[in-house]
Design an enzyme around this catalytic site. Sequence first.
Site, short mmCIF file in Angstrom:
data_model
loop_
_atom_site.label_atom_id
_atom_site.label_comp_id
_atom_site.label_asym_id
_atom_site.label_seq_id
_atom_site.Cartn_x
_atom_site.Cartn_y
_atom_site.Cartn_z
N ASP A 134 10.22 30.29 30.03
CA ASP A 134 10.58 29.99 28.64
C ASP A 134 10.67 28.48 28.49
OD1 ASP A 134 11.33 30.46 26.01
OD2 ASP A 134 13.46 30.56 26.51
N TYR A 136 10.82 24.93 25.73
CA TYR A 136 11.85 24.39 24.83
C TYR A 136 11.19 23.26 24.05
CZ TYR A 136 16.80 22.92 24.04
OH TYR A 136 18.03 22.61 23.52
N HIS A 141 14.48 22.06 17.21
CA HIS A 141 15.38 23.02 17.86
C HIS A 141 16.18 22.33 18.97
CE1 HIS A 141 16.90 26.73 19.60
NE2 HIS A 141 16.44 26.34 20.78
N ARG A 150 26.34 19.96 22.88
CA ARG A 150 26.87 18.73 23.49
C ARG A 150 27.26 17.74 22.40
NH1 ARG A 150 22.17 19.70 25.99
NH2 ARG A 150 21.22 18.00 24.84
N GLU A 207 15.79 34.17 19.26
CA GLU A 207 14.99 32.95 19.25
C GLU A 207 13.55 33.36 18.92
OE1 GLU A 207 15.67 30.71 22.89
OE2 GLU A 207 17.44 29.77 21.96
N GLU A 209 9.87 32.92 18.83
CA GLU A 209 8.97 32.12 19.65
C GLU A 209 7.58 32.76 19.64
OE1 GLU A 209 10.48 30.93 23.44
OE2 GLU A 209 12.58 31.14 22.85
N ASP A 241 13.29 35.69 22.24
CA ASP A 241 14.10 35.39 23.42
C ASP A 241 15.56 35.57 23.02
OD1 ASP A 241 15.26 34.33 25.70
OD2 ASP A 241 15.04 32.27 25.01
N ARG A 245 25.05 33.32 22.98
CA ARG A 245 25.31 31.87 22.97
C ARG A 245 26.55 31.44 23.74
NH1 ARG A 245 20.45 29.94 22.18
NH2 ARG A 245 19.52 30.62 20.22
N GLN A 248 25.78 31.59 27.36
CA GLN A 248 24.88 30.47 27.67
C GLN A 248 25.66 29.16 27.77
OE1 GLN A 248 21.92 29.95 24.61
NE2 GLN A 248 20.99 28.15 25.58
N TYR A 252 25.36 27.41 31.50
CA TYR A 252 24.03 26.80 31.62
C TYR A 252 23.98 25.50 32.38
CZ TYR A 252 24.35 23.07 28.07
OH TYR A 252 24.66 21.93 27.38
N LYS A 261 20.56 34.87 28.79
CA LYS A 261 19.19 35.08 28.32
C LYS A 261 18.52 36.30 28.96
CE LYS A 261 18.36 31.04 26.13
NZ LYS A 261 17.74 30.91 24.81
N THR A 265 14.29 40.41 26.53
CA THR A 265 13.35 39.56 25.79
C THR A 265 12.33 40.50 25.17
OG1 THR A 265 13.61 37.81 27.44
CG2 THR A 265 11.71 37.65 25.97
N THR A 351 12.03 28.17 21.14
CA THR A 351 12.35 28.50 19.75
C THR A 351 11.59 27.62 18.79
OG1 THR A 351 14.57 29.02 20.48
CG2 THR A 351 14.25 28.79 18.11
N GLU A 365 21.32 27.98 14.70
CA GLU A 365 20.93 26.86 13.84
C GLU A 365 21.09 27.23 12.37
OE1 GLU A 365 17.12 24.76 15.51
OE2 GLU A 365 17.18 26.82 16.28
CA CA Z 1 14.00 30.39 24.31
#
Ligand code: CA
Length: 419
Positions: A134, A136, A141, A150, A207, A209, A241, A245, A248, A252, A261, A265, A351, A365
Amino acid sequence: MSEPSDRPSRPASKPSERPSWLEIAADDPFGVHNLPYGAFDPGDGSRRLGARIGDRVLDLAALERAGLVEARGTLQAATLNPYMALGRPYWKAVRDRLTELLTDQIFRYRVERLLVPLADVTPGLPFEVGDYVDFYSSQEHATNLGRLFRPGSPPLLPNWKHLPIGYHGRAGTVVVSGTDIVRPNGQRKPPDAPAPTFGPSQRLDIEAEVGFVVGAPSSLGTPLTTKDFYEYEFGVVLHNDRSARELQAWEYQPLGPFLGKSFATSVSAWVVPLDALAQARVPAPEQSPPVLPYLADERTGYDIRIEVVWNGTVVSRPPFSGLYWTPAQQLAHLTANGASVRPGDLYASGTVSGAKRAEVGSFIELTWGGAEPVTLADGRTRTFLEDGDTVTLTATAPGLDGTVVGFGEVVGRIQPPRR
Ligand code: CA
């Protein structure tokens, strides 16, 4: 496009030059210009390969047994993997032959009996997923997630514009559209909580994708170039995906996504051949700073327009064409160390989010981390997915001569956790 008036009566045809003898509307996204591949259960529990045409499926196994198409027996398999392993010359020959069989009246009698109504079959996972990666690759995104995960730090990390960021996902939990999604349990810890807890995810997300399916195998130790994309890439699926959250967010760092994740999927049931997307190719956005030479040659994106539908309400229309990293760059990068690819390997774009709120490909988002709920058509509000919710992804792309290429859908209903 203008055509010479004195062309021969049996030209080396482009797919939509001749209409199918099947009655299919010119705007049908599954006309003869598309012909996506899938695997279906005809109702007896078996699994056979087919090509979708309009609202029917052409039984490829029966077609090959009847001697109407030749693919070294690979169309008798339950998945596309053996056929994909034959490589591009076969993909092209078979696609040309299917076009001929579906457009030339000579074949109508023998082919028409091998068409099955789509409504009478159950589509399955069209290929056995090899390795799953996967990426990014949407700057919007990655920026949004950086701000949400963050806060107070630069949203894009220093490596983001130099390489397509990705991680290896869990191939065994890739499921076909229509499969229910059981809400995952997991460990989480809000920043202000003294200790982690374990329980059902309360921030279950999607997500949106685009997934790329590798067809031909490469050799261990030999990197692929960006140009090799067109030789090795078989086709494209829609891809969801699914993401928990808060799981994650807690797990992560420092090694990347894991259980937040890997629970499921979802992919669409029909693999759109890369050859059906030739007219959808568009220049990808400029890259600045310049990328390293092994990533530099290929800047082709695809004009794939996704729609995200939440319990019947369209909540977003993510545009794939804006992605910063292209699928050819992703393939070159994931083999840059000499890692080989196999038929059935799947890599997802990451995403797809555009610059506007109505173009984002995830609910974290769309609702800005749950702070700004959305109101659906039934008047109910949502932040993340609730049990019983259904999300459907669909997509289209420009096809030959003004046609539209459809991708089918990725749909799944959220079920409560089992323990
Ligand atoms: Ca993804």
